[in-house]
Design an enzyme around this catalytic site. Structure first.
Site, PDB file in Angstrom:
ATOM      1  N   LYS A   1       0.835  -1.215   0.000  1.00  0.00           N
ATOM      2  CA  LYS A   1       0.000   0.000   0.000  1.00  0.00           C
ATOM      3  C   LYS A   1       0.863   1.256   0.000  1.00  0.00           C
ATOM      4  O   LYS A   1       0.670   2.172  -0.795  1.00  0.00           O
ATOM      5  CB  LYS A   1      -0.937   0.000   1.223  1.00  0.00           C
ATOM      6  CG  LYS A   1      -1.834  -1.216   1.314  1.00  0.00           C
ATOM      7  CD  LYS A   1      -2.746  -1.182   2.531  1.00  0.00           C
ATOM      8  CE  LYS A   1      -2.029  -1.242   3.874  1.00  0.00           C
ATOM      9  NZ  LYS A   1      -1.346  -2.520   4.150  1.00  0.00           N
TER      10      LYS A   1
ATOM     11  N   ARG B   1     -10.115   0.177   8.533  1.00  0.00           N
ATOM     12  CA  ARG B   1      -9.643  -1.165   8.872  1.00  0.00           C
ATOM     13  C   ARG B   1     -10.674  -1.963   9.641  1.00  0.00           C
ATOM     14  O   ARG B   1     -10.420  -3.111   9.971  1.00  0.00           O
ATOM     15  CB  ARG B   1      -8.420  -1.019   9.785  1.00  0.00           C
ATOM     16  CG  ARG B   1      -7.105  -1.276   9.099  1.00  0.00           C
ATOM     17  CD  ARG B   1      -6.063  -0.935  10.134  1.00  0.00           C
ATOM     18  NE  ARG B   1      -4.878  -1.696   9.985  1.00  0.00           N
ATOM     19  CZ  ARG B   1      -3.779  -1.222   9.386  1.00  0.00           C
ATOM     20  NH1 ARG B   1      -3.768  -0.046   8.832  1.00  0.00           N
ATOM     21  NH2 ARG B   1      -2.703  -1.961   9.352  1.00  0.00           N
TER      22      ARG B   1
ATOM     23  N   ARG C   1      11.970  -5.278   5.048  1.00  0.00           N
ATOM     24  CA  ARG C   1      11.646  -3.867   4.741  1.00  0.00           C
ATOM     25  C   ARG C   1      12.529  -2.920   5.554  1.00  0.00           C
ATOM     26  O   ARG C   1      12.837  -3.161   6.714  1.00  0.00           O
ATOM     27  CB  ARG C   1      10.189  -3.576   5.090  1.00  0.00           C
ATOM     28  CG  ARG C   1       9.881  -2.071   5.018  1.00  0.00           C
ATOM     29  CD  ARG C   1       8.412  -1.770   5.065  1.00  0.00           C
ATOM     30  NE  ARG C   1       7.745  -2.293   6.232  1.00  0.00           N
ATOM     31  CZ  ARG C   1       6.420  -2.296   6.374  1.00  0.00           C
ATOM     32  NH1 ARG C   1       5.641  -1.802   5.428  1.00  0.00           N
ATOM     33  NH2 ARG C   1       5.879  -2.790   7.465  1.00  0.00           N
TER      34      ARG C   1
ATOM     35  N   ARG D   1      10.978  -1.269  11.131  1.00  0.00           N
ATOM     36  CA  ARG D   1       9.836  -0.987  11.999  1.00  0.00           C
ATOM     37  C   ARG D   1       9.761  -1.978  13.149  1.00  0.00           C
ATOM     38  O   ARG D   1      10.032  -3.160  12.974  1.00  0.00           O
ATOM     39  CB  ARG D   1       8.534  -1.031  11.185  1.00  0.00           C
ATOM     40  CG  ARG D   1       8.221   0.318  10.584  1.00  0.00           C
ATOM     41  CD  ARG D   1       7.086   0.300   9.594  1.00  0.00           C
ATOM     42  NE  ARG D   1       5.893  -0.423  10.019  1.00  0.00           N
ATOM     43  CZ  ARG D   1       4.767  -0.470   9.290  1.00  0.00           C
ATOM     44  NH1 ARG D   1       4.698   0.194   8.143  1.00  0.00           N
ATOM     45  NH2 ARG D   1       3.724  -1.148   9.711  1.00  0.00           N
TER      46      ARG D   1
ATOM     47  N   ARG E   1      -0.433  -9.411  13.024  1.00  0.00           N
ATOM     48  CA  ARG E   1      -1.054  -8.369  12.178  1.00  0.00           C
ATOM     49  C   ARG E   1      -1.880  -9.020  11.068  1.00  0.00           C
ATOM     50  O   ARG E   1      -2.958  -8.535  10.727  1.00  0.00           O
ATOM     51  CB  ARG E   1       0.033  -7.458  11.577  1.00  0.00           C
ATOM     52  CG  ARG E   1       0.607  -6.490  12.613  1.00  0.00           C
ATOM     53  CD  ARG E   1       1.961  -5.958  12.203  1.00  0.00           C
ATOM     54  NE  ARG E   1       1.955  -5.216  10.971  1.00  0.00           N
ATOM     55  CZ  ARG E   1       3.050  -4.990  10.233  1.00  0.00           C
ATOM     56  NH1 ARG E   1       4.218  -5.451  10.628  1.00  0.00           N
ATOM     57  NH2 ARG E   1       2.976  -4.283   9.132  1.00  0.00           N
TER      58      ARG E   1
END
Ligand code: AP5
Ligand code: MG
Length: 214
Positions: free
Chosen positions: A13, A88, A127, A160, A171
């Site tokens: 996203k 969400r 990431r 992160r 998640r």
């Protein structure tokens, strides 16, 4: 154009939003980015949100809805926006429709980016994000020249806190439980577009472009 980006954690996203900003200059409203900034700044919002984020749980609706409402009231959002990571939950989706409806506006497109779970876990554990400009990297698909330095601005790249494998798995479970049903919500409104996110970034973006430019 008023756009919602749907998709599991790691679906891409934020990466697609970067390209959309470049192409169309729409404001990018990422609740995750807003919350991470609040955590980094140590504001009361950040202190409240951190425990939920570190566990991979959702921050309560009342908090997030308030944030988005005030952001949508800013003048730059009048010409359209990209919502990334919001809504969400059913409650967030309904609050958004209510807020937009009151101003005679609506979501024009909800773009759901689909990616397999195993790919997602690999993506998220590799990431890196720039602390200064927010640019997103992948140590696998899009590695920076130096793994600790942003190619774009020279800022520090960081991992992160919620990108550990255990938190990623939670998640994903939270996504399945609370967010995946929104795909049907937007389908029933006739604005849903599902795209295959397990392709090179530019190929995924070509689909986004077709949707946005019609
Ligand atoms: P948030 O920041 O929204 O995280 P998320 O939804 O879990 O999604 P990510 O940002 O992890 O993934 P992404 O889809 O943006 O993927 P990216 O482009 O970075 O939320 C974080 C937390 O905040 C939540 O857990 C919750 O606690 C809280 N929160 C936020 N919003 C909330 C809300 N509305 N309500 C309640 N709580 C909320 O890409 C991932 C990696 O893949 C990168 O390394 C990238 O380079 C790579 N990549 C991207 N595209 C490709 C591609 N096509 N091919 C190969 N690699 C790719
Ligand atoms: Mg993101």
């Amino acid at each position: 154009m008023n756009i919602v980006l749907l998709g599991a954690p790691g679906a891409g996203k934020g990466t697609q939003a970067e390209k959309m900003i470049e192409a169309w200059g729409l404001p990018h409203i990422s609740t995750g980015d807003i919350l991470r900034k609040a955590v980094a700044d140590g504001t009361p919002l950040g202190i409240q949100a951190k425990q939920f984020m570190d566990a991979g749980e959702l921050v309560p609706d009342v908090v997030v809805i308030g944030l988005v409402k005030s952001r949508l009231d800013e003048p730059d959002a009048e010409k359209g926006f990209i919502l990334d990571g919001f809504p969400r939950t059913d409650g967030q989706a309904e609050a958004l429709d209510h807020e937009l409806g009151a101003a005679d506006r609506a979501i024009d497109a909800a773009i759901s980016i689909d990616v397999d779970r195993d790919v997602i876990v690999r993506r998220l554990t590799s990431r890196r994000t720039c602390r200064s400009c927010g640019k997103i990297y992948s140590l696998i698909a899009d590695p920076p020249a130096d793994p600790n330095v942003c190619d774009a601005c020279g800022g520090e790249l960081y991992q992160r806190d919620d990108d550990t494998e255990a938190t990623v798995r939670n998640r994903l479970a939270v996504y399945d439980r609370s967010t995946a049903p929104l795909v049907e919500y937007y389908r029933s409104k006739g604005v849903l577009h599902v795209i295959d996110g397990d392709r090179p970034v530019d190929e995924v973006f070509a689909d986004v472009r077709r949707i946005v430019e019609g």
